[in-house]
Design a protein around this motif. Structure first.
Motif, PDB file in Angstrom:
ATOM      1  N   LEU A   4      -1.019 -24.699 -16.383  1.00 16.57           N
ATOM      2  CA  LEU A   4      -1.284 -24.339 -14.291  1.00 16.57           C
ATOM      3  C   LEU A   4      -1.503 -25.252 -14.228  1.00 16.57           C
ATOM      4  O   LEU A   4      -0.984 -25.201 -12.423  1.00 16.57           O
ATOM      5  N   PHE A   5      -2.081 -26.201 -14.358  1.00 12.13           N
ATOM      6  CA  PHE A   5      -2.125 -27.077 -13.115  1.00 12.13           C
ATOM      7  C   PHE A   5      -0.994 -28.213 -12.776  1.00 12.13           C
ATOM      8  O   PHE A   5      -1.184 -28.463 -11.843  1.00 12.13           O
ATOM      9  N   LEU A   6      -0.375 -28.742 -13.952  1.00 15.41           N
ATOM     10  CA  LEU A   6       0.433 -29.787 -13.413  1.00 15.41           C
ATOM     11  C   LEU A   6       1.799 -28.621 -12.722  1.00 15.41           C
ATOM     12  O   LEU A   6       2.103 -29.395 -12.113  1.00 15.41           O
ATOM     13  N   THR A   7       1.674 -27.001 -12.843  1.00 16.48           N
ATOM     14  CA  THR A   7       2.602 -26.120 -11.991  1.00 16.48           C
ATOM     15  C   THR A   7       2.103 -26.263 -10.486  1.00 16.48           C
ATOM     16  O   THR A   7       2.434 -27.112  -9.826  1.00 16.48           O
ATOM     17  N   GLU A   8       1.153 -26.519 -10.560  1.00 12.54           N
ATOM     18  CA  GLU A   8       0.178 -26.655  -8.709  1.00 12.54           C
ATOM     19  C   GLU A   8      -0.240 -28.274  -8.600  1.00 12.54           C
ATOM     20  O   GLU A   8       0.292 -28.102  -7.053  1.00 12.54           O
ATOM     21  N   GLY A   9       0.101 -29.120  -8.799  1.00 17.17           N
ATOM     22  CA  GLY A   9       0.310 -30.653  -8.808  1.00 17.17           C
ATOM     23  C   GLY A   9       1.866 -30.426  -8.118  1.00 17.17           C
ATOM     24  O   GLY A   9       2.250 -31.362  -7.078  1.00 17.17           O
ATOM     25  N   PHE A  10       3.255 -29.967  -9.374  1.00 19.07           N
ATOM     26  CA  PHE A  10       4.470 -30.469  -9.014  1.00 19.07           C
ATOM     27  C   PHE A  10       4.687 -28.808  -7.353  1.00 19.07           C
ATOM     28  O   PHE A  10       5.649 -30.145  -6.747  1.00 19.07           O
ATOM     29  N   MET A  11       3.449 -28.217  -7.494  1.00 21.58           N
ATOM     30  CA  MET A  11       4.418 -27.692  -6.105  1.00 21.58           C
ATOM     31  C   MET A  11       3.893 -28.325  -4.651  1.00 21.58           C
ATOM     32  O   MET A  11       4.339 -28.324  -3.741  1.00 21.58           O
ATOM     33  N   LEU A  12       2.918 -28.784  -4.922  1.00 23.09           N
ATOM     34  CA  LEU A  12       2.027 -29.617  -3.801  1.00 23.09           C
ATOM     35  C   LEU A  12       3.323 -30.436  -3.205  1.00 23.09           C
ATOM     36  O   LEU A  12       3.533 -31.175  -2.484  1.00 23.09           O
ATOM     37  N   GLY A  13       3.599 -31.683  -4.720  1.00 25.54           N
ATOM     38  CA  GLY A  13       4.660 -32.623  -4.469  1.00 25.54           C
ATOM     39  C   GLY A  13       5.672 -32.122  -4.173  1.00 25.54           C
ATOM     40  O   GLY A  13       6.843 -32.917  -2.886  1.00 25.54           O
ATOM     41  N   VAL A  14       6.931 -31.344  -4.171  1.00 32.92           N
ATOM     42  CA  VAL A  14       7.365 -30.405  -3.730  1.00 32.92           C
ATOM     43  C   VAL A  14       7.824 -29.972  -2.488  1.00 32.92           C
ATOM     44  O   VAL A  14       8.666 -30.792  -1.067  1.00 32.92           O
ATOM     45  N   PHE A  15       6.366 -29.294  -1.985  1.00 32.19           N
ATOM     46  CA  PHE A  15       6.715 -28.878  -0.661  1.00 32.19           C
ATOM     47  C   PHE A  15       6.226 -30.113   0.701  1.00 32.19           C
ATOM     48  O   PHE A  15       6.921 -30.302   1.186  1.00 32.19           O
ATOM     49  N   GLY A  16       5.241 -30.997  -0.003  1.00 35.02           N
ATOM     50  CA  GLY A  16       5.525 -32.698   1.108  1.00 35.02           C
ATOM     51  C   GLY A  16       6.406 -33.039   0.743  1.00 35.02           C
ATOM     52  O   GLY A  16       7.073 -33.479   1.964  1.00 35.02           O
ATOM     53  N   ALA A  17       7.487 -33.235   0.201  1.00 34.46           N
ATOM     54  CA  ALA A  17       8.623 -33.766   0.037  1.00 34.46           C
ATOM     55  C   ALA A  17       9.523 -32.957   0.642  1.00 34.46           C
ATOM     56  O   ALA A  17       9.784 -33.855   1.474  1.00 34.46           O
ATOM     57  N   ILE A  18       9.655 -32.104   0.887  1.00 34.81           N
ATOM     58  CA  ILE A  18      10.898 -30.756   1.516  1.00 34.81           C
ATOM     59  C   ILE A  18      10.677 -31.108   2.720  1.00 34.81           C
ATOM     60  O   ILE A  18      11.553 -31.294   3.828  1.00 34.81           O
ATOM     61  N   VAL A  19       8.516 -31.122   3.527  1.00 32.78           N
ATOM     62  CA  VAL A  19       8.656 -30.856   4.703  1.00 32.78           C
ATOM     63  C   VAL A  19       8.571 -32.246   5.253  1.00 32.78           C
ATOM     64  O   VAL A  19       8.677 -32.227   6.211  1.00 32.78           O
ATOM     65  N   GLY A  20       8.274 -33.032   4.608  1.00 32.32           N
ATOM     66  CA  GLY A  20       8.051 -34.744   5.437  1.00 32.32           C
ATOM     67  C   GLY A  20       9.895 -34.770   5.360  1.00 32.32           C
ATOM     68  O   GLY A  20       9.739 -35.431   6.215  1.00 32.32           O
TER      69      GLY A  20
END
Length: 412
Positions: free
Chosen positions: A325-341
């Motif tokens: 659950l926590f790894l998924t949250e970190g993964f989502m933050l990373g994917v969102f930041g990478a895509i938008v950036g």
């Protein structure tokens, strides 16, 4: 797994302010790295083009030992006719080679009938030189673009200023050949050559046939063969394809040829290496930003949700699911930041490319840099961000998984 993703998304959405702040930090880091990489890569490509396409070529081939004594411009280490033919057998069948040119390098005395001074010279084949070094003519000042003819020469700018030499002046060139005899030749100055730092940056130029005449060379003889390859990014592959030349031995069982890439001959390559180090440093900064941001938000999430974690653990949720659950949250933050950036970086680079950035390089001014963002750079940075996001989530995830349900439920 679908439920874990839904719960992770809900948890991030619930703490929207902290989530947006963390994602914004990651996004800013991605933008900074990608825009810097685009500008840096374009500037490095421009520098490499200026050096290789105006003076050095991509690869140079000499007789063994020539580079070690190049400051003396030794005529006794020139390639002879038979050796030239062996080199051309390799070059003509090489798929990496686009063109090549011949040079005779020598030193002599230059006189304008008023004063005299030492001079370094490159005797060139103008037609081959123009093809192999397409930017060479940009270095010629006070001259209309044209092929250098027999009886003409190009004088280095520092010498021209020091002696007051102008276009159209008649000069005398005096040199010693291999046998030691002194020979002279009258040449007309048809242009001034702009200097570039490094070997050959202050040389004059004249026709290779004039060099044969003044040195009394009867057969084909050259000091170096300058090679231009089709794709500079494949420099190492091109070098390997020519390594068979270094295996050729003379009667004393010693190598006949030596091959050098421009990176080994030009001091500008050190600047390129410094820029590469800066690229790595910037990426380390990005990793630090992402690591600290994700680590902070995950730790805060654990402390804020201790009772919630205790509840789901008491209901029989295994520790591995809490970790996921926590790894998924970190993964989502990373994917969102990478895509938008990545999207914002692409737009910024396109705008800069459209506008252009003016800068000066050496003696050249009003140059315009047009950066471009490669897909490989976007993918590489995005992967780094996502991996670091997962790594940063590991410690908080295991901390949450190890919470005792009874102790967690007692927390106020």
């Amino acid at each position: 797994m679908r439920n874990i993703i839904k719960i992770a998304f809900r948890n991030l959405k619930r703490s929207s302010r902290r989530t947006l702040l963390t994602a914004a930090l990651i996004t800013i880091g991605v933008i900074f790295v990608l825009v810097y990489s685009a500008l840096s890569s374009s500037f490095k490509a421009y520098m490499v083009g200026e050096i290789t396409d105006s003076m050095m070529g991509h690869i140079q081939i000499h007789k063994k030992g020539y580079i070690a004594s190049v400051d003396n411009l030794p005529l006794d280490k020139n390639l002879n006719k038979k050796q030239i033919e062996k080199v051309l057998d390799i070059l003509n069948d090489n798929p990496y080679v686009e063109s090549y040119t011949f040079r005779i390098k020598l030193g002599g005395m230059f006189s304008n009938y008023v004063s005299s001074t030492n001079i370094r010279l490159n005797a060139i084949d103008p037609k081959k030189e123009r093809i192999t070094l397409p930017l060479f003519e940009k270095r010629i000042m006070k001259s209309e673009p044209h092929l250098l003819k027999q009886g003409e020469m190009l004088v280095p700018e520092l010498l021209a200023k020091g002696m007051g030499v102008k276009k159209g002046d008649t000069s005398v060139l005096v040199v010693n050949n291999k046998q030691g005899s002194v020979n002279g030749l009258n040449l007309k100055v048809v242009g001034i050559v702009e200097p570039i730092s490094g070997p050959g940056g202050r040389d004059g130029y004249f026709h290779i046939e004039d060099a044969k005449k003044i040195l009394r060379i009867k057969e084909a003889e050259v000091s170096e063969i300058v090679v231009r390859i089709k794709d500079v990014s494949k420099l190492q592959e091109a070098m390997k394809s020519m390594q068979s030349l270094t295996m050729i031995k003379n009667q004393k069982d010693k190598p006949v040829f030596e091959i050098h890439a421009w990176t080994k001959l030009s001091p500008f390559y050190n600047i390129i290496k410094m820029l590469n180090i800066m690229d790595i440093s910037i990426k380390i900064i990005l990793i630090s930003i992402v690591l600290i941001s994700i680590l902070n938000v995950m730790i805060m999430s654990v402390y804020e949700r201790i009772k919630e974690i205790g509840t789901i653990a008491a209901m029989g949720t295994p520790p591995s699911t809490i970790v996921k659950l926590f790894l998924t949250e970190g993964f989502m933050l990373g994917v969102f930041g990478a895509i938008v950036g990545s999207i914002i970086s692409f737009v910024i680079v396109k705008v800069i490319d459209t506008i252009g950035i003016s800068f000066a390089f050496g003696r050249q001014s009003d140059l315009v840099l047009h950066p471009s963002l490669q897909g490989s750079d976007i993918v590489a940075v995005s992967i780094i961000v996502i991996i670091i996001s997962l790594i940063a989530s590991i410690s908080p995830a295991f901390k949450a998984a190890k919470l005792n349900p009874v102790d967690a439920l007692r927390q106020n």
